[in-house]
Design a protein around this motif. Structure first.
Motif, PDB file in Angstrom:
ATOM      1  N   PRO A 178       0.826  -1.217   0.000  1.00  0.00           N
ATOM      2  CA  PRO A 178       0.000   0.000   0.000  1.00  0.00           C
ATOM      3  C   PRO A 178       0.856   1.260   0.000  1.00  0.00           C
ATOM      4  N   LEU A 179       0.256   2.356  -0.445  1.00  0.00           N
ATOM      5  CA  LEU A 179       0.959   3.639  -0.522  1.00  0.00           C
ATOM      6  C   LEU A 179       1.554   4.032   0.831  1.00  0.00           C
ATOM      7  N   VAL A 180       0.800   3.833   1.910  1.00  0.00           N
ATOM      8  CA  VAL A 180       1.283   4.259   3.228  1.00  0.00           C
ATOM      9  C   VAL A 180       2.536   3.461   3.615  1.00  0.00           C
ATOM     10  N   TYR A 245      -1.517  10.416   4.512  1.00  0.00           N
ATOM     11  CA  TYR A 245      -2.243   9.521   3.599  1.00  0.00           C
ATOM     12  C   TYR A 245      -3.049   8.491   4.385  1.00  0.00           C
ATOM     13  N   ALA A 249      -7.100   8.016   4.424  1.00  0.00           N
ATOM     14  CA  ALA A 249      -7.731   6.730   4.100  1.00  0.00           C
ATOM     15  C   ALA A 249      -8.641   6.271   5.234  1.00  0.00           C
ATOM     16  N   ILE A 250      -8.174   6.428   6.476  1.00  0.00           N
ATOM     17  CA  ILE A 250      -8.922   5.927   7.629  1.00  0.00           C
ATOM     18  C   ILE A 250     -10.204   6.737   7.837  1.00  0.00           C
ATOM     19  N   GLY A 253     -11.842   7.159   3.775  1.00  0.00           N
ATOM     20  CA  GLY A 253     -11.766   6.115   2.755  1.00  0.00           C
ATOM     21  C   GLY A 253     -11.126   6.637   1.487  1.00  0.00           C
ATOM     22  N   ALA A 254     -10.280   7.683   1.628  1.00  0.00           N
ATOM     23  CA  ALA A 254      -9.714   8.309   0.427  1.00  0.00           C
ATOM     24  C   ALA A 254      -8.692   7.386  -0.232  1.00  0.00           C
ATOM     25  N   ARG A 255      -8.650   7.471  -1.538  1.00  0.00           N
ATOM     26  CA  ARG A 255      -7.596   6.767  -2.263  1.00  0.00           C
ATOM     27  C   ARG A 255      -6.768   7.816  -2.988  1.00  0.00           C
ATOM     28  N   PRO A 256      -5.475   7.551  -3.228  1.00  0.00           N
ATOM     29  CA  PRO A 256      -4.653   8.575  -3.885  1.00  0.00           C
ATOM     30  C   PRO A 256      -5.239   8.937  -5.243  1.00  0.00           C
TER      31      PRO A 256
ATOM     32  N   SER B   2      -8.081   3.007   0.232  1.00  0.00           N
ATOM     33  CA  SER B   2      -7.095   2.382  -0.639  1.00  0.00           C
ATOM     34  C   SER B   2      -5.656   2.809  -0.375  1.00  0.00           C
ATOM     35  N   GLN B   5      -4.364   0.092   1.429  1.00  0.00           N
ATOM     36  CA  GLN B   5      -4.546  -1.207   0.764  1.00  0.00           C
ATOM     37  C   GLN B   5      -3.644  -1.236  -0.457  1.00  0.00           C
TER      38      GLN B   5
END
Lengths: 570, 183
Positions: A178-180, A245, A249-250, A253-256, B2, B5
């Motif tokens: 994952p990005l994080v 980030y 997300a937490i 629920g954001a996605r990049p 995501s 994820q």
């Protein structure tokens, strides 16, 4: 794999490995203890620099300023970062942690090092500031403590890499990390570079302090020490951007916006952030201007570009997530209706704004080769880095802590009503604090200085009344920030040690599950762009970015103009 | 969720660029390059640049050169420590010592004239901070920094130490007196 060692948090869905969880808890608690020491000394230091109060005598002031710097910039942040690394590897990748026993060796070394170093400073014989510039001597234990701490932290970094290998090997996740976790990997790589630099300079300095080496060259020390000292702040940047980030997300629920851009920006950090040693050497003898220009600009500002990218993509990803939920009115309905009462979000957003608008802009301006002539070693410098490290890193870590109290420690947050206000009290006081410090620095007030009135000096000097007024505001806002920090420590300590347990059950023995890929992007009707404006998916964020750029350009120009007014130098 | 994820596309580097990102990256890159080129341009067109002229030296050698200047050009002494005030001729090499906890000697320079100001430390690191004009430089032991300065403001300037140098740091104050030219 021993399955009884895993539990799943019902609220967040995160899966914790027991040995990793214990390591994270202990590192986080040690971090808070250092934050407490740093906070108490912060209060005493700030009350001394407040001219009307001028609390401490000179020797105590310099001693406690040394304590404050080291506990905050090194111990608090790196202890917390170790917890973040274990969280981003073992917890996020749903994987057992590598070599947990070695983790305790590392933790033991870090604690021992921190204690030895603090004892050395509190003996009064090592009041050399965090930078310990040679040839001003400290006790050998001062350097020894730092070296032990660094070795412990290095063990934590390699455990992070080992855990990534295990996760890959045991296929605990699908696809790419994952990005994080990618951001945490960036922080880890920078940390390994940084800690190595610390060893390269602190080990010979230790040998010098015990008499085995006769001389340490001052500019050589500065060059390598800052490859450790500045780069260690770049670990923080990578880590707190990863935390931003994670919180986006937490909470949302954001996605990049795109994985490619965000990850490439992290790679730019790895490639260029380490050049920043030069920021401290811009008015040093013995270095050429071409060396200074290339390095101070992190190679044509490519690392600054990376931060400007994250500064857009983090709020941009929040905006897109919010607009997808129907908050599409005007430019800022998505931001107005964000959960401002949730300290996890409010702290993170204040961190982002303060880091970018105050810390980022001032850092680039003062890191300009010639402009540094009017800023070097004035109190502008701590003004800048309190914006990056305190508003940026510390506030981001505080926000994450509010999330971790129920999830990691299984406790309810103590005094949730006060917790709502804490990020504002701390963040806004700190913003005022950094701005007035930078103002005073522009008037030439020095950093690391006990008496701006020079009462004991044979020759006097009077700063303008405005400088005194600004330093008074430094004192007032500093007290406000310490209050915000104290509320945080109170809430965390009471929650973790005496707090009510979270009601839901989360027992060990859960069957570990695999981390699945994010679902494919499902665009709302008409695409993201239809939910936005001007063909942009995140128009509000773009407008904020334009405001940022306008302030940046104007402030940059003002400083060149100010520089042009000083004596011609060649 | 995501960002915490794995990306939906394993080959993340082939994901298309979002338009808002592409536009911002373009603008930010241009601004980065402008800031980068400002520094070499200021070396060509600006007046405030450090020459980076510097030499290795020793405390003894630097003390000797400074003493020679003091012996030749002292015009008076000040304070109860009888610190010499030196008035070197315009265009000459001027020496300034930083040591615990003193800037030595005091200087008197003429407005509008250019001097080669050599500064070094005899002991620890110090910070040359000229106030209120606000010019700052790092002074290191073993290295002699040369600043070519042209005082173009009226009014005396004070030299403060702004690199922490121990318990007497805040008493380390010096002076550059500025006399009006043309007389």
């Amino acid at each position: 794999m021993k399955t009884q060692e895993f539990r799943i948090c019902p609220e967040s869905g995160l899966q914790f490995h027991k040995p990793a969880e214990r390591l994270m808890r202990f590192h986080a608690v040690a971090a808070i203890v250092c934050l407490l020491i740093g906070g108490i000394t912060a209060l005493l230091v700030t009350l001394t620099r407040w001219p009307a109060v001028h609390l401490l005598p000179a020797d105590k002031f310099y001693m406690l300023l040394t304590t404050h710097g080291i506990n905050m910039l090194i111990f608090w942040i790196i202890f917390f970062e170790m917890a973040v690394l274990h969280f981003c590897s073992s917890t996020l990748l749903r994987c057992r942690i590598a070599t947990p026993k070695l983790g305790w060796v590392g933790f033991g070394l870090m604690v021992t090092g921190a204690v030895i170093n603090n004892l050395s400073v509190f003996s009064g014989k090592s009041s050399v500031m965090m930078t310990s510039y040679v040839p001003m001597p400290a006790e050998p234990t001062f350097y020894l403590g730092l070296i032990l701490f660094a070795v412990g932290a290095l063990i934590g970094c390699f455990m992070f890499l080992g855990t990534l290998v295990i996760a890959k090997e045991e296929k605990t996740y699908e696809g790419s990390i994952p990005l994080v976790t990618f951001g945490a990997l960036t922080a880890c790589i920078i940390a390994i570079f940084t800690i190595s630099m610390g060893a390269v300079i602190l080990i010979p300095t230790f040998l010098w302090s015990v008499g085995l080496i006769s001389n340490i060259d001052a500019p050589m020390y500065r060059l390598i020490w800052w490859a450790f000292g500045h780069s260690s702040q770049q670990i923080n940047v990578a880590a707190h951007v990863a935390v931003w980030y994670a919180i986006a997300a937490i909470v949302f629920g954001a996605r990049p916006l795109s994985e490619k851009v965000s990850r490439t920006a992290f790679i730019l950090y790895i490639a260029f952030l380490q050049l920043a040693s030069a920021h401290h050497l811009l008015v040093d003898p013995g270095l050429s201007s071409s060396w200074k220009i290339f390095n101070t600009s992190y190679a044509m500002y490519l690392a600054v570009l990376a931060s400007m990218i994250h500064g857009l993509t983090v709020p941009g990803s929040i905006e897109v997530a919010q607009r997808a939920k129907g908050l599409t009115k005007g430019l800022y309905e998505w931001l107005r209706k964000a959960p401002w009462g949730n300290p996890v979000f409010s702290g993170m957003f204040l961190s982002l704004i303060g880091f970018g608008f105050i810390g980022g802009i001032s850092g680039v301006v003062m890191g300009t080769e010639q402009i540094n002539i009017i800023i070097h070693n004035t109190i502008y410098v701590p003004g800048h880095f309190h914006a990056t490290v305190v508003i940026g890193t510390t506030l981001a870590f505080m926000s994450l802590t509010y999330f971790l109290i129920p999830v990691l420690f299984r406790r309810q947050v103590f005094l949730p009503g006060l917790a709502k206000w804490q990020p504002y009290i701390f963040g806004i006081s700190m913003m005022v604090f950094t701005l007035v410090m930078m103002g005073a620095g522009t008037l030439g007030v020095e950093r690391r200085h006990w008496d701006m009135a020079f009462t004991d000096a044979a020759i006097g000097f009077d700063y303008p009344a405005s400088a005194y007024a600004l330093m008074g505001l430094v004192g007032i806002s500093g007290v406000g920030a310490v209050l915000g920090g104290a509320i945080f420590v109170l809430i965390v300590v009471v929650s973790v040690f005496l707090g009510k347990r979270v009601e839901s059950e989360s027992n060990y023995g859960a069957e570990p599950t695999r981390l699945m890929k994010a679902p494919p992007i499902v665009l709302p009707e008409g695409g993201h762009v239809a939910a936005g404006k001007w063909g942009f998916a995140a128009p509000g964020t773009f407008a904020l970015a334009m405001l940022f750029l306008a302030i940046f350009v104007a402030y940059y120009a003002v400083n060149w103009k100010y520089l042009a007014s000083v004596w011609p130098l060649a | 969720m995501s960002s915490i994820q794995p990306p939906s596309e394993t080959i993340w580097w082939k994901q298309p660029l979002d338009r808002v990102e592409g536009t911002w990256i373009g603008i930010a890159l241009v601004w980065s390059l402008i800031m980068f080129f400002m520094m070499p341009l200021w070396h060509i067109y600006g007046k405030q640049n450090l020459s980076n002229e510097a030499y290795r030296t020793t405390p003894e050698a630097f003390m000797a050169k400074t003493q020679a200047m003091v012996d030749q050009y002292t015009i008076r002494t000040e304070t109860n420590q009888n610190v010499p005030v030196v008035r070197p001729p315009p265009g000459s090499d001027v020496y300034l010592i930083a040591r615990l906890w003193q800037w030595w000697p005091l200087l008197e320079l003429e407005k509008g004239q250019t001097y080669r100001l050599h500064i070094s430390s005899l002991d620890w690191q110090h910070g040359f901070s000229l106030q209120p004009v606000n010019i700052n430089a790092q002074i290191l032991p073993g290295y002699e920094m040369v600043l070519t300065v042209t005082p173009d403001t009226s009014g005396d300037q004070t030299i403060i130490c702004n690199e922490y140098c121990g318990i007497g740091h805040h008493t380390m104050v010096g002076k550059i007196y500025i006399t009006e030219g043309g007389s």
